[in-house]
Scaffold this active site. Structure first.
Site, PDB file in Angstrom:
ATOM      1  N   TYR A  92     -35.171  20.917   7.673  1.00  0.00           N
ATOM      2  CA  TYR A  92     -34.597  20.829   6.327  1.00  0.00           C
ATOM      3  C   TYR A  92     -33.944  22.169   5.997  1.00  0.00           C
ATOM      4  O   TYR A  92     -33.302  22.766   6.844  1.00  0.00           O
ATOM      5  CB  TYR A  92     -35.674  20.394   5.316  1.00  0.00           C
ATOM      6  CG  TYR A  92     -35.040  19.783   4.086  1.00  0.00           C
ATOM      7  CD1 TYR A  92     -34.234  18.652   4.201  1.00  0.00           C
ATOM      8  CD2 TYR A  92     -35.205  20.338   2.832  1.00  0.00           C
ATOM      9  CE1 TYR A  92     -33.605  18.101   3.097  1.00  0.00           C
ATOM     10  CE2 TYR A  92     -34.582  19.785   1.711  1.00  0.00           C
ATOM     11  CZ  TYR A  92     -33.786  18.666   1.860  1.00  0.00           C
ATOM     12  OH  TYR A  92     -33.155  18.119   0.775  1.00  0.00           O
ATOM     13  N   ARG A 145     -22.938  16.586  -4.024  1.00  0.00           N
ATOM     14  CA  ARG A 145     -23.427  17.930  -4.340  1.00  0.00           C
ATOM     15  C   ARG A 145     -24.543  18.287  -3.370  1.00  0.00           C
ATOM     16  O   ARG A 145     -25.698  18.396  -3.741  1.00  0.00           O
ATOM     17  CB  ARG A 145     -23.928  17.995  -5.785  1.00  0.00           C
ATOM     18  CG  ARG A 145     -24.095  19.405  -6.318  1.00  0.00           C
ATOM     19  CD  ARG A 145     -25.083  19.451  -7.451  1.00  0.00           C
ATOM     20  NE  ARG A 145     -26.416  19.057  -7.047  1.00  0.00           N
ATOM     21  CZ  ARG A 145     -27.316  19.881  -6.516  1.00  0.00           C
ATOM     22  NH1 ARG A 145     -27.034  21.145  -6.309  1.00  0.00           N
ATOM     23  NH2 ARG A 145     -28.517  19.439  -6.167  1.00  0.00           N
ATOM     24  N   LYS A 163     -35.189  14.852   4.291  1.00  0.00           N
ATOM     25  CA  LYS A 163     -36.157  14.783   3.203  1.00  0.00           C
ATOM     26  C   LYS A 163     -37.253  13.775   3.519  1.00  0.00           C
ATOM     27  O   LYS A 163     -38.439  14.038   3.292  1.00  0.00           O
ATOM     28  CB  LYS A 163     -35.446  14.423   1.904  1.00  0.00           C
ATOM     29  CG  LYS A 163     -36.267  14.679   0.679  1.00  0.00           C
ATOM     30  CD  LYS A 163     -35.416  15.276  -0.430  1.00  0.00           C
ATOM     31  CE  LYS A 163     -35.809  16.674  -0.769  1.00  0.00           C
ATOM     32  NZ  LYS A 163     -35.006  17.285  -1.821  1.00  0.00           N
ATOM     33  N   GLU A 234     -30.715  11.815  -4.714  1.00  0.00           N
ATOM     34  CA  GLU A 234     -30.655  13.133  -4.095  1.00  0.00           C
ATOM     35  C   GLU A 234     -29.214  13.644  -4.012  1.00  0.00           C
ATOM     36  O   GLU A 234     -28.323  12.967  -3.486  1.00  0.00           O
ATOM     37  CB  GLU A 234     -31.243  13.064  -2.678  1.00  0.00           C
ATOM     38  CG  GLU A 234     -31.350  14.395  -1.972  1.00  0.00           C
ATOM     39  CD  GLU A 234     -32.412  15.297  -2.569  1.00  0.00           C
ATOM     40  OE1 GLU A 234     -32.277  16.525  -2.440  1.00  0.00           O
ATOM     41  OE2 GLU A 234     -33.381  14.783  -3.141  1.00  0.00           O
ATOM     42  N   ASP A 235     -28.995  14.828  -4.552  1.00  0.00           N
ATOM     43  CA  ASP A 235     -27.730  15.554  -4.406  1.00  0.00           C
ATOM     44  C   ASP A 235     -26.522  14.786  -4.950  1.00  0.00           C
ATOM     45  O   ASP A 235     -25.446  14.758  -4.333  1.00  0.00           O
ATOM     46  CB  ASP A 235     -27.509  15.960  -2.946  1.00  0.00           C
ATOM     47  CG  ASP A 235     -28.416  17.119  -2.552  1.00  0.00           C
ATOM     48  OD1 ASP A 235     -29.102  17.655  -3.430  1.00  0.00           O
ATOM     49  OD2 ASP A 235     -28.444  17.485  -1.363  1.00  0.00           O
ATOM     50  N   ASP A 258     -33.696  16.534  -7.496  1.00  0.00           N
ATOM     51  CA  ASP A 258     -32.968  17.735  -7.922  1.00  0.00           C
ATOM     52  C   ASP A 258     -33.268  18.085  -9.373  1.00  0.00           C
ATOM     53  O   ASP A 258     -33.205  19.246  -9.761  1.00  0.00           O
ATOM     54  CB  ASP A 258     -31.460  17.529  -7.755  1.00  0.00           C
ATOM     55  CG  ASP A 258     -31.086  17.246  -6.318  1.00  0.00           C
ATOM     56  OD1 ASP A 258     -31.446  18.041  -5.447  1.00  0.00           O
ATOM     57  OD2 ASP A 258     -30.454  16.207  -6.073  1.00  0.00           O
ATOM     58  N   ASN A 397     -29.904  26.998  -3.138  1.00  0.00           N
ATOM     59  CA  ASN A 397     -29.906  26.753  -1.700  1.00  0.00           C
ATOM     60  C   ASN A 397     -28.482  26.519  -1.214  1.00  0.00           C
ATOM     61  O   ASN A 397     -27.622  26.094  -1.992  1.00  0.00           O
ATOM     62  CB  ASN A 397     -30.733  25.482  -1.393  1.00  0.00           C
ATOM     63  CG  ASN A 397     -32.211  25.774  -1.298  1.00  0.00           C
ATOM     64  OD1 ASN A 397     -32.613  26.739  -0.681  1.00  0.00           O
ATOM     65  ND2 ASN A 397     -33.000  24.917  -1.908  1.00  0.00           N
TER      66      ASN A 397
END
Length: 538
Positions: A92, A145, A163, A234-235, A258, A397
């Protein structure tokens, strides 16, 4: 040659490779298809460690592990769980960021589901192609993103894959119950649109009503096929992430890592940091650099936690101050999104982050800007002037996007910073002391949440569950770790830390009446007995 036997060696969930014994080889029709000497799982793990030691680039180690996951899932998890602190950065963050950027150039084997916008109206059909009927966890992204790297389109699939691997490796969620999904609604990244090797649809991103209709079809079709599944978003870009979570959080079992996972790991860091700095949570002031869905999620959860210790929600919100590229979030700004407005303050404009520190005198600063180096020497020194032990959390990150390094935070604060970051940093030597930087990684939260949800068959996910998880993680940080500046449990102990947190969250789920299962007499035993452990099974 037995065709069935040969297929067995290509099935990652049943394949044991050289660990098949002689009798098994004869009965399964694979005798002669492997070298004759049979080995143990532990010797296979040792062989993988040896292979990895000969590779010098982390991306090459990532690829070796990905290939291993595609051919022998048990060995893959046995390897990762043999040394989680070493392997988490490889499977990850930060390595997964580079893997996503190069995903279309290094693609090996199919994993998960890709649902393109061109299949709108047929998503039920595509989801029906997944070979497993009982899916309990879905991690889904639209790739817009990815970490701090932006719009990677279909290349963002590396994130759901990585993940879900950590759901299993760090908390024991059975891997066969997990499904990574990418929604390919296009990309606005010209690099990929012009790349002949790009594997996604070649058009700009779908927006507006068409986009949300696509999301609705996806949710409906997915839950029809997998009614016990929890869906983790996610993202997604914040202008989609926030309304998607708001629309579905009270309708299905879902959450956004997130927003809520990041919030919980930050809250856990604050709880643990208070053991060093002193004081109580309602006394803290937190200043955020960045005002997207991550920062508002953290601010919102901290505010809710403060209300549990006596503050009203209004009193709690004004102790969480947001600052973005256009300055302080004030009530007279006309560029604020609805999800930002609860944190706007009645204050004159403040144009620099250092000036905001001097105006509000925060005890903690949290960076979620995805812009590197914004926690400058001037920023750290300003925090150190007003706090004996300033709390410094550059959470962006991957490592290249961190607002400051651990070495900078400790040196500029003269060793007084209580530090945690989103990506890992090596220990820092400063004036005879060794500081061990904590990594405020969501891995302390989402695997535990996943295990609790799986073991209870939870109907919904609430913010209270994340507060419980944050407390449970902070409570596991011992005095020896705090002395070194480490405010999260060692990643080498992540499985036990996640298990303890999962037990606490599961208790909440049962007590809130959100479980589909009856509460067992011993919740802790139930959690531990439900957990996956990598072993070859007959």
């Amino acid at each position: 040659m037995s065709e069935t036997g040969y297929r067995l060696l290509r099935d990652p969930r049943r394949n044991r490779g050289t660990a098949f014994g002689a009798d098994q080889r004869r009965s399964l029709g694979i005798e002669g298809l492997l070298p004759p000497h049979s080995t143990t799982l532990s010797s296979q793990v040792a062989r993988i460690h040896g292979e990895l030691s000969n590779l010098h680039e982390d991306i090459n180690k990532y690829l070796l592990l990905s290939d291993l996951q595609a051919r022998n899932e048990t060995l893959y998890y046995a390897t990762i769980m043999s040394d989680p602190a070493h392997f988490m950065p490889l499977v990850y963050t930060p390595t997964v960021g580079e893997a996503c950027q190069k995903f279309d150039h290094i693609f090996r084997a199919a994993r998960g589901l890709y649902l393109p916008y061109s299949a709108k109206g047929r998503l039920r059909e595509l989801i029906g192609n997944w070979p497993v009927d009982d899916v309990r966890f879905i991690v889904v992204t639209d790739g817009e993103r990815i970490l701090g790297l932006g719009d990677l389109g279909v290349n963002g699939m590396g994130i759901p894959i990585g993940k879900l691997a950590l759901y299993t490796a760090c908390a024991g969620v059975p891997p066969e119950l997990c499904l990574p999904i990418t929604l390919d609604v296009g990309t606005n990244n010209p690099t990929y649109l012009d790349d002949p090797l790009y594997l996604g649809e070649r058009h700009e991103r779908v927006r507006g009503e068409d986009y949300h209709d696509f999301i609705e079809e996806f949710v409906t079709a997915t839950l029809e096929r997998f009614p016990l599944a929890c869906m983790q978003w996610e993202d997604f870009a914040n202008f989609n992430a926030v309304p998607i979570l708001a629309k579905y959080r009270d309708r299905i079992c879902t959450y956004n890592d997130d927003i809520q996972g990041t919030a919980a790991v930050a809250l856990a860091g604050i709880y643990a940091a208070l053991h060093i700095t002193g004081g109580k949570l309602p006394e803290q002031k937190v200043l955020f650099l960045g005002a997207g869905s991550a920062s508002t999620g953290i601010a919102g959860l901290i505010a809710q936690a403060m209300t549990k210790e006596g503050l009203s929600i209004e009193e709690a919100r004004v102790r969480n101050i947001l600052f973005d590229v256009n300055g302080l979030l004030t009530k007279d700004r006309e560029d604020l999104a609805d999800f930002q407005k609860p944190f706007a303050v009645d204050h004159a404009p403040v144009e620099t982050f250092v000036d905001a520190i001097r105006a509000f005198r925060p005890t903690a600063i949290v960076g979620v800007s995805t812009v590197p180096k914004l926690f400058s020497q001037q920023v750290i020194e300003a925090m150190s002037e007003i706090n004996e032990r300033p709390i410094i959390f550059p959470y962006s990150n991957p490592t290249s996007r961190s607002e400051c390094t651990a070495e900078e935070a400790y040196r500029w604060s003269k060793g007084q910073a209580v530090f945690a970051s989103g990506s890992p940093f090596d220990p820092v030597e400063y004036e005879g002391r060794t500081f061990v930087p904590g990594q405020g990684n969501n891995v302390y939260i989402f695997p535990a949440m996943g295990m609790a949800i799986y073991a209870t068959q939870a109907k919904r996910v609430t913010d209270d569950m994340f507060i419980t998880a944050a407390r449970a993680i902070a409570e596991q940080v011992d005095a020896a770790s705090l002395e070194k500046g480490l405010i999260y449990p060692p990643q080498s102990d992540i499985l036990e830390a996640s298990t303890v947190a999962a037990i606490k969250v599961a208790e909440d789920i049962f007590d809130q009446g959100l479980a589909r299962l009856p509460k067992p007499d011993d919740v802790a035993r139930h959690i531990r007995d439900s957990a996956y452990r990598p072993a070859y099974r007959d």
